[in-house]
Write a protein that holds these residues in place. Structure first.
Motif, mmCIF file in Angstrom:
data_model
loop_
_atom_site.group_PDB
_atom_site.id
_atom_site.type_symbol
_atom_site.label_atom_id
_atom_site.label_comp_id
_atom_site.label_asym_id
_atom_site.label_seq_id
_atom_site.Cartn_x
_atom_site.Cartn_y
_atom_site.Cartn_z
ATOM 1 N N SER A 94 -10.822 11.286 -28.871
ATOM 2 C CA SER A 94 -9.477 11.853 -28.807
ATOM 3 C C SER A 94 -8.456 10.724 -28.890
ATOM 4 O O SER A 94 -8.803 9.538 -28.871
ATOM 5 C CB SER A 94 -9.296 12.654 -27.514
ATOM 6 N N LYS A 95 -7.196 11.107 -28.966
ATOM 7 C CA LYS A 95 -6.124 10.146 -29.207
ATOM 8 C C LYS A 95 -6.073 9.053 -28.161
ATOM 9 O O LYS A 95 -5.967 7.857 -28.492
ATOM 10 C CB LYS A 95 -4.784 10.884 -29.272
ATOM 11 N N GLN A 98 -8.432 6.112 -28.420
ATOM 12 C CA GLN A 98 -8.213 5.199 -29.547
ATOM 13 C C GLN A 98 -9.521 4.872 -30.298
ATOM 14 O O GLN A 98 -9.864 3.707 -30.502
ATOM 15 C CB GLN A 98 -7.529 3.913 -29.080
ATOM 16 N N PRO A 99 -10.255 5.901 -30.739
ATOM 17 C CA PRO A 99 -11.564 5.647 -31.348
ATOM 18 C C PRO A 99 -11.505 4.880 -32.669
ATOM 19 O O PRO A 99 -12.479 4.206 -33.028
ATOM 20 C CB PRO A 99 -12.133 7.059 -31.551
ATOM 21 N N LEU A 100 -10.388 4.962 -33.380
ATOM 22 C CA LEU A 100 -10.303 4.243 -34.660
ATOM 23 C C LEU A 100 -10.237 2.729 -34.469
ATOM 24 O O LEU A 100 -10.435 1.967 -35.435
ATOM 25 C CB LEU A 100 -9.088 4.733 -35.449
ATOM 26 N N GLU A 101 -9.977 2.286 -33.219
ATOM 27 C CA GLU A 101 -10.015 0.850 -32.941
ATOM 28 C C GLU A 101 -11.435 0.301 -33.120
ATOM 29 O O GLU A 101 -11.619 -0.896 -33.360
ATOM 30 C CB GLU A 101 -9.526 0.574 -31.514
ATOM 31 N N ILE A 102 -12.436 1.175 -32.994
ATOM 32 C CA ILE A 102 -13.820 0.741 -33.198
ATOM 33 C C ILE A 102 -13.973 0.134 -34.584
ATOM 34 O O ILE A 102 -14.634 -0.907 -34.761
ATOM 35 C CB ILE A 102 -14.785 1.947 -33.054
ATOM 36 N N VAL A 103 -13.378 0.785 -35.572
ATOM 37 C CA VAL A 103 -13.499 0.327 -36.963
ATOM 38 C C VAL A 103 -12.865 -1.064 -37.115
ATOM 39 O O VAL A 103 -13.459 -1.967 -37.719
ATOM 40 C CB VAL A 103 -12.840 1.336 -37.917
ATOM 41 N N SER A 123 -17.979 13.814 -28.924
ATOM 42 C CA SER A 123 -17.295 14.693 -29.866
ATOM 43 C C SER A 123 -15.875 14.898 -29.378
ATOM 44 O O SER A 123 -15.506 14.411 -28.317
ATOM 45 C CB SER A 123 -18.033 16.026 -29.983
ATOM 46 N N GLY A 124 -15.070 15.630 -30.170
ATOM 47 C CA GLY A 124 -13.699 15.862 -29.738
ATOM 48 C C GLY A 124 -12.802 16.288 -30.872
ATOM 49 O O GLY A 124 -13.140 17.198 -31.640
ATOM 50 N N ASP A 125 -11.680 15.589 -31.034
ATOM 51 C CA ASP A 125 -10.666 15.934 -32.025
ATOM 52 C C ASP A 125 -11.241 15.830 -33.436
ATOM 53 O O ASP A 125 -11.725 14.775 -33.841
ATOM 54 C CB ASP A 125 -9.464 14.991 -31.857
ATOM 55 N N PHE A 164 -21.281 -2.675 -24.073
ATOM 56 C CA PHE A 164 -20.532 -1.421 -23.996
ATOM 57 C C PHE A 164 -19.080 -1.702 -24.361
ATOM 58 O O PHE A 164 -18.468 -2.638 -23.844
ATOM 59 C CB PHE A 164 -20.604 -0.815 -22.595
ATOM 60 N N LEU A 165 -18.520 -0.863 -25.256
ATOM 61 C CA LEU A 165 -17.141 -1.042 -25.723
ATOM 62 C C LEU A 165 -16.297 0.147 -25.295
ATOM 63 O O LEU A 165 -16.695 1.299 -25.470
ATOM 64 C CB LEU A 165 -17.137 -1.161 -27.253
ATOM 65 N N MET A 166 -15.111 -0.135 -24.717
ATOM 66 C CA MET A 166 -14.158 0.919 -24.366
ATOM 67 C C MET A 166 -12.792 0.550 -24.919
ATOM 68 O O MET A 166 -12.286 -0.552 -24.654
ATOM 69 C CB MET A 166 -14.068 1.122 -22.852
ATOM 70 N N THR A 167 -12.189 1.452 -25.699
ATOM 71 C CA THR A 167 -10.915 1.174 -26.377
ATOM 72 C C THR A 167 -9.780 2.058 -25.872
ATOM 73 O O THR A 167 -8.741 2.161 -26.522
ATOM 74 C CB THR A 167 -11.086 1.409 -27.892
ATOM 75 N N SER A 168 -9.932 2.679 -24.714
ATOM 76 C CA SER A 168 -8.943 3.647 -24.219
ATOM 77 C C SER A 168 -7.574 3.009 -23.973
ATOM 78 O O SER A 168 -7.470 1.833 -23.604
ATOM 79 C CB SER A 168 -9.433 4.277 -22.910
ATOM 80 N N SER A 169 -6.531 3.834 -24.169
ATOM 81 C CA SER A 169 -5.170 3.376 -23.864
ATOM 82 C C SER A 169 -4.837 3.624 -22.393
ATOM 83 O O SER A 169 -3.953 2.976 -21.841
ATOM 84 C CB SER A 169 -4.159 4.104 -24.752
#
Length: 429
Positions: A94-95, A98-103, A123-125, A164-169
C-alpha cells in the motif's frame, strides 16, 4: 464513548492506538483537535511508543506505553550466513509502505551483488501490485524481484532470507520487524525514529527516508561481508530473546489496577513549554484546516456550478444527439428510398438490357428473313423467267400439236387406234 461511559455499571473506556500520533496531522480535516479531545475523555489510552506517550500525556495523564508481544516460533538458535543473497520484504502492499522503493533499492544492490534476489510477500493495492509486477518483468530486474503474494504461513520466507527490508513512511509497532528478528535477520529500514524496535532490538541499520542508495549500501555490506552479517545477526537474535522474555502481563495488570483505583501511571510531569508548543500546533493546525475547509467549500461551490453548467451542456448535447438521431433516421429512410429506387433502376436496366437483347435477336432474325426473302424473290424471278420460257415452249408445242392434229397421219393414227382405246374404256369399267 459517552454512551458506554454513561451506562449504570460505569465501565472503563480504554483506547488502544495502533499508529503513531503524527498520523492525525496528515488528514485534511479537524482530526487533530477531535482526536485529542476524544483521547482526553478515555479512562486510559494505550500507545506503542514512548514518543507517543510523551505526546499524548499533554492531553491526558492516563496514557500507557505497552509493547506488543510477538507470537511466532523463532529460529531456536543463532543463524549462519548460508542463505545466499536473499532479501525479504513482507507486509501490506500500500501507499504508506512505499513498496516501489524496493525497485529503486534493488537497482543499486544489483550493481554490487548481481545475484541478489528480493522476495515480496503480501498483497494490497492493485495499482502498486501491477507496478511491482511490471518492474519484476523488466530485463534488468527479471529473476531478482519475486512477488509471492499473500501467505498465511511466512516462516519459510524468514528462514530463507538473509536481510529484512522495510520501506514504510510510518508505522506504529511493525510486528514484521520483531518477527524477522526472531529469525536472526538483520533489518534495513527507512528511518522511523519513534519506533520502540530500535531500542528493543539490536543489529539493525536505519537510513533517511527515500534514500535508496544508503539503504542499498547497508544491504550490500550485509550480503558481502559474512563476518559483519554474522555479528549483526547474533545481535538481532539475542536481543529478540531478551525482548521475548519480558513480562507483557504486568503493564496490563498495572493499567487495570489503576482503572480500579482511579489512579494514573507514574509519568514525568509534562514540560509547560511543550504544552504551549503542542497547544499552538494543535490550535493553529485546526484553524488552518478551518481555512482550508472554507477554501474547499468555495471550491466545492464552484465545482457544483461547474457540474450544473456541465449538466446543462450535457442536456444540450443530448438534445443535439436527439436531433442528430432524428436526422440520421431521416437519412436512413432516404437511403432506404434511394436503395429502393436504385433497385427499381437496376430492374429497369435489366429489363432494358433484356429487351435490347431481344431486339438484337429479332433484328438478326429480320435480317435473316430479309436475306431469305431476297433469295426467295430472286428464285421467284428465276422461276418466272423459267415459267416464261416454259410457256413459250408449251405454246410452241401446242402449235406443233395443232399442226400435227391437222395432219393426215395424225388422223389416220387416231382411226387405227380407236378400237384399242374403246376396248380399254370398256375394260376399265
Amino acid at each position: 464513548m459517552l454512551c458506554v461511559k454513561s451506562h449504570p455499571s460505569h465501565p472503563a473506556y480504554c483506547i488502544h492506538s495502533h499508529n503513531c500520533f503524527g498520523m492525525v496531522y496528515r488528514q485534511q480535516n479537524h482530526a487533530v483537535l477531535e482526536t485529542s479531545r476524544t483521547f482526553a475523555m478515555a479512562d486510559s489510552l494505550i500507545v506503542l511508543s514512548h514518543c507517543d506517550q510523551r505526546y499524548w500525556q499533554h492531553f491526558t495523564p492516563r496514557v500507557y506505553q505497552i509493547d506488543n508481544p510477538c507470537h511466532i516460533d523463532h529460529a531456536q538458535s543463532v543463524r549462519s550466513p548460508g542463505n545466499g543473497h536473499n532479501i525479504l520484504w513482507l507486509g501490506r502492499i500500500s501507499k504508506e509502505k512505499q513498496p516501489l522503493e524496493i525497485v529503486r533499492i534493488m537497482k543499486h544492490v544489483l550493481r554490487q551483488v548481481p545475484d541478489a534476489v528480493c522476495t515480496v510477500v503480501g498483497s494490497g493495492d492493485d495499482d502498486y501490485v501491477v507496478a511491482l509486477t511490471a518492474a519484476a518483468e523488466e530485463p534488468n530486474m527479471a529473476g531478482h524481484l519475486r512477488l509471492a503474494g499473500f501467505q498465511t504461513d511466512v516462516t519459510s520466507y524468514y528462514q530463507q532470507a538473509s536481510v529484512f527490508l522495510m520501506t514504510s513512511s510510518y508505522e506504529g509497532f511493525p510486528l514484521t520487524l520483531t518477527e524477522s528478528a526472531a529469525f536472526g535477520l538483520p533489518a534495513v529500514t527507512y528511518d522511523l525514529p519513534w519506533l520502540e524496535y530500535y531500542s528493543l532490538i539490536q543489529g539493525w541499520a536505519s537510513v533517511p527516508q527515500l534514500d535508496a542508495s544508503a539503504a542499498a549500501d547497508a544491504i550490500i555490506r550485509l550480503l558481502s561481508d559474512r563476518s559483519y552479517w554474522q555479528q549483526q545477526s547474533d545481535l538481532t537474535y539475542n536481543s529478540f530473546l531478551t525482548y521475548e522474555r519480558q513480562d507483557f502481563y504486568t503493564p496490563w495488570a498495572a493499567l487495570f489496577q489503576d482503572l480500579e483505583e482511579g489512579a494514573c501511571p507514574d509519568l514525568p510531569a509534562p514540560d509547560p513549554d511543550e504544552d504551549q508548543l503542542l497547544y499552538q500546533i494543535t490550535r493553529f493546525h485546526d484553524q488552518g484546516m478551518g481555512n482550508s475547509s472554507k477554501e474547499i467549500k468555495s471550491l466545492y461551490a464552484r465545482l457544483q456550478r461547474t457540474y450544473a453548467e456541465k449538466s446543462e451542456i450535457n442536456a444540450k448535447l443530448n438534445r443535439t444527439y436527439a436531433e442528430k438521431s432524428e436526422i440520421n433516421a431521416k437519412l436512413q429512410r432516404t437511403y432506404a428510398e434511394k436503395s429502393e429506387i436504385n433497385a427499381k433502376l437496376q430492374r429497369t436496366y435489366a429489363e432494358k438490357a433484356q429487351r435490347g437483347a431481344q431486339i438484337k435477336k429479332l433484328s438478326a432474325q429480320l435480317e435473316a428473313a430479309k436475306k431469305t426473302q431476297a433469295h426467295t424473290e430472286a428464285q421467284l424471278r428465276q422461276a418466272k423467267r423459267e415459267l416464261g420460257k416454259t410457256k413459250n415452249q408449251l405454246m410452241a408445242i401446242q402449235k406443233q400439236n395443232s399442226t400435227i392434229k391437222r395432219s393426215i397421219s395424225y388422223r389416220l393414227g387416231r382411226i387405227l387406234t380407236w378400237p384399242i382405246r374403246k376396248l380399254r374404256k370398256l375394260l376399265g369399267r
